[in-house]
Design a protein around this motif. Structure first.
Motif, short mmCIF file in Angstrom:
data_model
loop_
_atom_site.label_atom_id
_atom_site.label_comp_id
_atom_site.label_asym_id
_atom_site.label_seq_id
_atom_site.Cartn_x
_atom_site.Cartn_y
_atom_site.Cartn_z
N SER A 55 0.87 -1.19 0.00
CA SER A 55 0.00 0.00 0.00
C SER A 55 0.90 1.23 0.00
N THR A 57 0.69 3.54 2.27
CA THR A 57 1.05 3.68 3.68
C THR A 57 2.29 2.85 4.00
N SER A 177 -0.30 5.15 -4.44
CA SER A 177 -1.35 4.26 -3.94
C SER A 177 -2.16 3.67 -5.08
N LYS A 182 -8.37 5.46 -6.39
CA LYS A 182 -7.27 6.29 -6.91
C LYS A 182 -7.15 6.14 -8.42
C1 LIG Z 1 -5.16 7.31 -0.12
C2 LIG Z 1 -4.00 8.03 0.41
C3 LIG Z 1 -3.01 7.36 1.15
C4 LIG Z 1 -3.14 5.93 1.56
O1 LIG Z 1 -2.97 5.05 0.50
P1 LIG Z 1 -3.08 3.47 0.78
O2 LIG Z 1 -2.60 2.84 -0.50
O3 LIG Z 1 -4.53 3.18 1.04
O4 LIG Z 1 -2.21 3.14 1.92
C5 LIG Z 1 -1.90 8.08 1.57
N1 LIG Z 1 -1.77 9.38 1.29
C6 LIG Z 1 -2.70 10.06 0.60
C7 LIG Z 1 -2.50 11.51 0.30
C8 LIG Z 1 -3.87 9.41 0.15
O5 LIG Z 1 -4.81 10.10 -0.50
#
Ligand SMILES: *Cc1c(COP(=O)(O)O)cnc(C)c1O
Length: 382
Positions: A55, A57, A177, A182
Motif C-alpha cells: 500500500s 502507507t 497508492s 485512486k
Molecule cells: C489514499 C492516500 C493514502 C493511503 O494510501 P493506501 O494505499 O490506502 O495506503 C496516503 N496518502 C494520501 C494523500 C492518500 O490520499
C-alpha cells in the motif's frame, strides 16, 4: 435519476483474465508479475527504480523505517492530507510536525515548512494535494540546504508532472497508492519510486523481512540469511497482474479526468459562494484527481445540505480530507493541537466538496453534476 458514484474502479476482462492466469499457476508472491509491474511503472514515470509494496502507507513507512527515524526526530508533514502521511512518521517514534496548507491549491505552505525546521528535523513529507503539483524545485532546494530527506506522498499524483518530470522524482523518493478510488488500482497496493539505487535495494530487502535473497535467488531452497530488520510489505502476484493491465489504461484514464475536470469547471462558472481549486495544465500538470469546490466560510453550515441534495440527485461526493490530521482525536490528544493553528486546512476540511471526474464518467455526466451543484448552492445560499 442518474447514479454517479464518486469513484469506481474500471476493471475489465483483461484484468479478470490476468488474475485467472495467476490463480492457475503456482506463484502467488515473489513472482515475475511484481517485477514486470515495477518495470512498467518505472518506465511510465521515468523513474530509475520502482519498488512495489502492499500500500502507499506501507511505502511511506518503509522509507522512514529504512532511514532509522525514531524518538527525538522530527519530520514535517502537511496538516491537510490523508492520515497515512502522519501515521507513517508516528509509527517510527519520530514526531510529525504539522504545517498548514496554502489557500490557492491546498498544497502544504512552503513558508510554513521553512519556519517549522528545527535542529531535530530530519525529513519533510509533502503531499501533492488532489494531484496538484507542489513547487518541488523550491522545496528540493530547501531540503538540500538543510540536509533533509524529502519524501513525496504521491497517492493522488499518478500523472502529476513538473517541468516534464513525474511527481516522486523531485525529492528523494515518492510513494503511490493503488487503492480502489485512486487513479489506477490493484485493490490494495503501492509503489515507491526513487533515483537512489541504494535506497531501492534496501527497500526491496526490508519489505520482505530483511532477508538477504528472494526464493528465486537461492541456489539451495531454504538457505538464506537475515541481515537487517524488516517488515512484510510485499505486493502479491494477483495485485501485480491487475496493475499490469491497468498500466495499459492509465493514459486514457488521465485524459478523461482532465477533460471531465475542464467541462465541470466550465459548468460551475458563475456559481456564487464557492471557489474551484485549480488543476494546473502547463509546465506543472495536475493528475486531476477530483474537482474540489470549496464553499465560502459563510456557507460552511450548508455543506452537508448541499451534499445531501447532490446525493438525492444521484451524485456521489467525498471530502478530502474531513479533518486536518492534527485535529483527529489521536493527534490532538497526543500533541495538543487546536484548529486555530491550521486555519486554511480547517477551511478546506469544513467547506470543501469533492466532485467526481473519474474515467467512469463523461461530459454529459459533468453537465448533470454542474446543474445539480448550481441548483443546490443557489437555493441553499438564499
Ligand atoms: C489514499 C492516500 C493514502 C493511503 O494510501 P493506501 O494505499 O490506502 O495506503 C496516503 N496518502 C494520501 C494523500 C492518500 O490520499
Amino acid at each position: 435519476m442518474r447514479n454517479i458514484p464518486f469513484g469506481r474502479p474500471i476493471l475489465g476482462s483483461e484484468e479478470r483474465q490476468a488474475v485467472a492466469e495467476v490463480l492457475d499457476g503456482p506463484i502467488l508472491v515473489h513472482g515475475p508479475r511484481g517485477k514486470e509491474f515495477e518495470e512498467e511503472f518505472a518506465a511510465w514515470t521515468g523513474a530509475p527504480h520502482a519498488v512495489s509494496v502492499s500500500s502507499c502507507t506501507a511505502g511511506l513507512h518503509l522509507v522512514w523505517f529504512d532511514l532509522g527515524m525514531g524518538p527525538g526526530d522530527e519530520i514535517i508533514v502537511p496538516a491537510q492530507t490523508h492520515t497515512a502521511t502522519a501515521h507513517a512518521v508516528e509509527l517510527t517514534g519520530a514526531r510529525p510536525v504539522f504545517v498548514d496548507a496554502e489557500a490557492e491549491t491546498g498544497n502544504p505552505d512552503i513558508d510554513a515548512i521553512e519556519a517549522a525546521i528545527t535542529p531535530r528535523t530530519r525529513g519533510i513529507c509533502i503531499v501533492h494535494y488532489l494531484g496538484e503539483p507542489v513547487d518541488m524545485p523550491r522545496l528540493a532546494a530547501l531540503a538540500t540546504k538543510h540536509s533533509l530527506f524529502l519524501l513525496e506522498d504521491c497517492a493522488l499524483a499518478i500523472g502529476t508532472t513538473i517541468d516534464g518530470v513525474h511527481a516522486g522524482l523531485h525529492g528523494d523518493a515518492g510513494a503511490f497508492s493503488f487503492y480502489p478510488v485512486k487513479h489506477l488500482t490493484t485493490a490494495e497496493g503501492g509503489m515507491v519510486i526513487t533515483r537512489d539505487e541504494s535506497l531501492a535495494r534496501r527497500l526491496e530487502r526490508k519489505r520482505a523481512f530483511g532477508v538477504d535473497r528472494t526464493p528465486s535467488e537461492r541456489s539451495v531452497p531454504g538457505v538464506y540469511d537475515v541481515t537487517m530488520l524488516g517488515l512484510n510489505y510485499r505486493m502479491n502476484e494477483i495485485a501485480a497482474a491487475i496493475g499490469l493491465q491497468q498500466m495499459k489504461r492509465i493514459d486514457g484514464f488521465l485524459e478523461l479526468r482532465r477533460s471531465n475536470y475542464e467541462s465541470l469547471k466550465k459548468g460551475l462558472d458563475g456559481v456564487h459562494g464557492l471557489q474551484v481549486l485549480p488543476a494546473s495544465d502547463g509546465a506543472r500538470r495536475s493528475s486531476c484527481y477530483c474537482l474540489s469546490a470549496v464553499l465560502d466560510p459563510s456557507l460552511e453550515h450548508r455543506r452537508f445540505d448541499i451534499v445531501a441534495r447532490l446525493k438525492d440527485r444521484g451524485v456521489g461526493t467525498s471530502v478530502y480530507y474531513p479533518r486536518p490530521v492534527p485535529l483527529f482525536t489521536y493527534y490532538a490528544e497526543r500533541y495538543g493541537h487546536t484548529a486555530d493553528e491550521f486555519p486554511v486546512a480547517s477551511w478546506l476540511s469544513n467547506c470543501s466538496i469533492a466532485l467526481p471526474i473519474g474515467p467512469h464518467l463523461n461530459e454529459d455526466d459533468m453537465a448533470y453534476i454542474a446543474d445539480a451543484m448550481r441548483t443546490a448552492v443557489t437555493e441553499l445560499s438564499k
